[in-house]
Design a protein around this motif. Sequence first.
Motif, short mmCIF file in Angstrom:
data_model
loop_
_atom_site.label_atom_id
_atom_site.label_comp_id
_atom_site.label_asym_id
_atom_site.label_seq_id
_atom_site.Cartn_x
_atom_site.Cartn_y
_atom_site.Cartn_z
N GLU A 105 13.10 16.70 7.97
CA GLU A 105 12.71 15.83 7.05
C GLU A 105 12.98 14.25 7.07
N VAL A 106 12.10 13.22 6.91
CA VAL A 106 12.01 11.92 7.26
C VAL A 106 11.76 11.31 5.94
N LEU A 107 12.40 10.01 5.77
CA LEU A 107 12.11 9.19 4.73
C LEU A 107 11.21 8.04 5.27
N VAL A 108 10.25 7.57 4.41
CA VAL A 108 9.49 6.50 4.71
C VAL A 108 9.82 5.25 3.56
N LEU A 109 10.04 4.25 4.08
CA LEU A 109 10.99 3.08 3.25
C LEU A 109 10.32 1.73 3.79
N ASP A 110 9.97 1.18 2.58
CA ASP A 110 9.10 -0.38 2.93
C ASP A 110 10.34 -1.32 3.28
N VAL A 111 10.04 -1.92 4.25
CA VAL A 111 10.89 -3.05 4.74
C VAL A 111 11.55 -3.86 3.57
N THR A 112 10.67 -4.27 2.65
CA THR A 112 11.38 -4.89 1.37
C THR A 112 12.54 -4.42 0.77
N ALA A 154 4.68 5.44 9.62
CA ALA A 154 4.34 6.63 8.79
C ALA A 154 2.72 6.86 9.07
N GLN A 155 2.00 5.40 8.92
CA GLN A 155 0.55 5.33 9.03
C GLN A 155 0.01 5.87 10.43
N ALA A 156 1.01 5.56 11.48
CA ALA A 156 0.48 6.01 12.86
C ALA A 156 0.49 7.34 12.94
N LEU A 157 1.39 8.02 12.46
CA LEU A 157 1.82 9.60 12.26
C LEU A 157 0.77 10.27 11.51
N GLY A 158 0.00 9.44 10.67
CA GLY A 158 -0.80 10.08 9.73
C GLY A 158 -0.15 10.80 8.54
N ILE A 159 0.85 10.02 8.04
CA ILE A 159 1.74 10.51 7.00
C ILE A 159 1.34 9.62 5.68
N ASP A 160 0.75 10.19 4.81
CA ASP A 160 0.12 9.55 3.46
C ASP A 160 0.57 10.36 2.15
N GLU A 161 2.03 10.50 1.90
CA GLU A 161 2.60 11.08 1.01
C GLU A 161 2.97 9.95 -0.10
N ALA A 162 2.80 10.95 -1.59
CA ALA A 162 2.94 10.00 -2.64
C ALA A 162 4.66 9.81 -2.64
N PRO A 163 5.13 8.80 -3.38
CA PRO A 163 6.67 8.42 -3.44
C PRO A 163 7.28 9.49 -4.09
N SER A 164 8.02 10.47 -3.41
CA SER A 164 8.67 11.40 -4.06
C SER A 164 10.37 11.23 -4.05
N ALA A 165 10.88 10.35 -3.59
CA ALA A 165 12.30 10.15 -3.59
C ALA A 165 12.71 8.71 -4.02
N LEU A 166 13.92 8.69 -4.41
CA LEU A 166 14.66 7.48 -4.94
C LEU A 166 15.88 7.42 -4.00
N LEU A 167 15.98 6.16 -3.56
CA LEU A 167 17.27 5.70 -2.73
C LEU A 167 17.89 4.94 -3.64
N ASP A 182 21.60 11.52 9.25
CA ASP A 182 21.31 12.87 9.39
C ASP A 182 19.71 12.67 9.31
N ARG A 183 19.15 11.62 8.49
CA ARG A 183 17.71 11.74 8.45
C ARG A 183 17.07 10.57 9.00
N ALA A 184 15.84 10.53 9.47
CA ALA A 184 15.01 9.46 10.12
C ALA A 184 14.38 8.41 8.92
N LEU A 185 14.48 7.32 9.18
CA LEU A 185 13.79 6.42 8.31
C LEU A 185 12.69 5.72 8.95
N LEU A 186 11.50 5.97 8.52
CA LEU A 186 10.28 5.23 9.12
C LEU A 186 9.75 4.27 8.38
N THR A 187 9.16 3.22 9.22
CA THR A 187 8.70 2.07 8.49
C THR A 187 6.99 2.59 8.05
N PRO A 188 6.53 1.80 6.97
CA PRO A 188 5.15 2.33 6.73
C PRO A 188 3.94 2.28 7.97
N GLN A 189 4.38 1.51 8.71
CA GLN A 189 3.47 1.33 9.92
C GLN A 189 3.74 2.46 10.77
#
Length: 854
Positions: free
Chosen positions: A600-607, A666-679, A657-664
Amino acid sequence: MLRLTLAQMRRSLGRLVAAGVAILLGSAFVTATLTAGDVITRGGYDAMTAAYGTADLVVPPVDTPISRVLATARAVPGVTAADPLLMGWGTFESGRRTVNETLVSAPSTPSLGSLEVVEGRVPTSATEVALPAASAERLGVGVGDTLQARWYVWPEEPTGDVTAEPAGEDAEAGDAVAAPADDDVEELTGDVVLVGLVEDPNNAWSRYGGAGLATVEAITRWGGATDPDAFGPTNVLVDVDGDVETVRAALTQELAGADVLTRDEAAARAVEQWGGGNVIVMVVLGFAAVAMLVAALVIANTFQVIVAQRTRMLALLRCVGARRGQLRTAVLLEAGILGVVSGVAGVVTGLALAQGALSVLSRTQDGVPLPTTVTPTLGNVLVPVLVAVLVTVGAALVPARAATRVSPVAALRPADAPSVRARPGRVRLVLSLLLTVGGFVALAGGVALARAGIAVDAMLPLAIGVLGGGASFVGLLVGSPLWVPKVVSALGRPVGAISTSARLAAANTLRNPRRTSATSTALVIGVTLVVMMSTGAVSAQQSLARGFDERGPVDLLVLGTPGEALDAAGRDDVAALDGVETVAVSSVADVETPDGRATEVLVLDVTDAGVLRDDAAAAALTDGRSVVPRWWSGDVVRMELHAGDSAVLDVVARGGDRALLTPQAAQALGIDEAPSALLVRLTPGADAKTVLGDVRDVVGDDSVRVESAAAERQSDEQIVDVVLAIVIGLRGVAVMIALIGVANTLSLSVIERRRESATLRAVGLSRRGLRWMLATEGMLISGVGALIGVALGLVYGWAGAATVFGPMSEVRLSVPWAQLGGVLLVALVAGFVASVLPARAAARTPPVAALGVD
């Protein structure tokens, strides 16, 4: 010679008391350090393996299905119980109240359980559950009440015995209702009975805010599966009746060479994975080694001065027929008796100190696994006594040899006054330079090896560092007559401008370099130890805090159903809670690692990178690089991952324990999931466990999981606080050793100079002037010793922290300014008190009587 030795000890009892007290304190220090080491190691191991209960053996996850592992383990002779350590989640409702609870499988025997049932009993069927008291309170239920469980099942998964009938008042507990939620998932409900209340005494599940108990069947069902094997590999805990090693060998053979571990081995592996080495044992051994070294130096210095004062008496014995060998034996026998008596008393004192500290800590540190009583071991009892005897005998060797080599007639003549021109020899200079330079080089090498992670064994950098630090410190002490008087003289020049007594005091420090250095060295040793421990403890604490931040970069994580957007109102409610500083939204996705494992990985915006505790991870995301766990493939800078597509990403490896991916990425990996987690990032000083409970209350209506690395970090920091509290206690003993040492040497110095004091009185110096001269000299020498000790303590403290914690994270020097000021103040007061009392006696003695003193 035994009778003569005992008679000499009785006549010199006053002189020997001071040395005996120093030996006692040194022995007590070593005893308390070794005992504290056992407590810290055991407590740390228990914290790392709290989830294993008191299992004799642990079978780590293997590729074999869990049901087959259990069947194999239970069939091995000597195995009395074998349970899986299965973890899942459950949603429970009572009226309009809902809680989402972490659940672990109920053990078949209490020894395999990590949770303690405080009311009721352990669940025995799929329609029963035991919850933490806080969760039951939030639901407003008690033991015996009925709750409604809610879970989800994907249509392609068999639903087992789930029925489509509604659960009415007459329905049996466990009957479920299938209510289609959407095209992909079914929401099921069923009645369960709360049969017990549990608590987590060792914080095994603090990351999740506690946990409840349920059967393997219930956890499997509420996880949307029909078979425990669907959960994947998990630990298996084994209870043994008989020889553990025999059962372990048989179990390893039956499981085709599986790596079966004892509980301590599992703890050591967990500690190593946590910090890149057995940090707890390294800390304990580091403190114990330094304690032995410094205690040995203090005792040697004190005893050497006392034995050297008896040279004339030994010469008198030579005149009446005593042989050199007999005198040497008498001195060494006296030292041995003093070492044994003081060492045994020190062991008793050290155990009492450790027991007292343990009693206080066990009452004040809730949730920290500490034993209630001290358990003396053969090593903890014998080692301090042996150290005391060896040190006292070793300290007496040189003065005894020097006394027996002097001819009786020469020894009975009055000693020549020390000369300002007398200087230590070249041999001392060469030996001091070799030890000091070589020791500091070895110390730097140990630090470099630890920070680079280059070593044959995790303990090698520590061993090199301790040997290097000890050698450099001994070298500085050996060469102290060469440089300490010069430092004292340089600092004494401005002091000498105050008064005539101050000028005489500054001049006296140069008249006998060896005496000045011996007096100052006593405090140098103690202050170095105190400052080293303070600096090392503060630096280590901050280093551990950075390690905790790297391990858990997100304080609190709210994970919803993958692909389903979280309710915006729920985010606002979480952000409005007390103790919450920042909330960021993230997508959750599954990717395939280079070794083929889905994770499982998290996609986090740089902002939103500011929500992370790990500054390095936040900086990497800001620079456009993703963050991956180091355990994936080590410290790499590029990595190929697979999801919808494959891509090679620029990455930074960290300890999370988890990977943190940038939006770029995630886009390169074809990940387009709705926001489903809160940090969630907590405000400084917020109680992580309270915030975790509040967040669960706010999001209780959603099918979410709530994890809190901050709650786990808070529990870990409790253990660190206990370690530091023990270190502070040991530091107090070190202060006492230093004060005894400086009082001994200053008092003896004043007594040796009674003739000199009488001469000054005879030429017109007043009693008050004499007292102030000796007091100023004592404070000047003590102050210089404290300054030198502070400088050395800062160096050794940082080097020790860097060697022990270097594999975990960068160690920065942290200076405890308030404690340093206190150390300097205590040193000045100690110098004043140690010199004023003998000075009063010298001032009251008439000059004629003092001039007649031998």
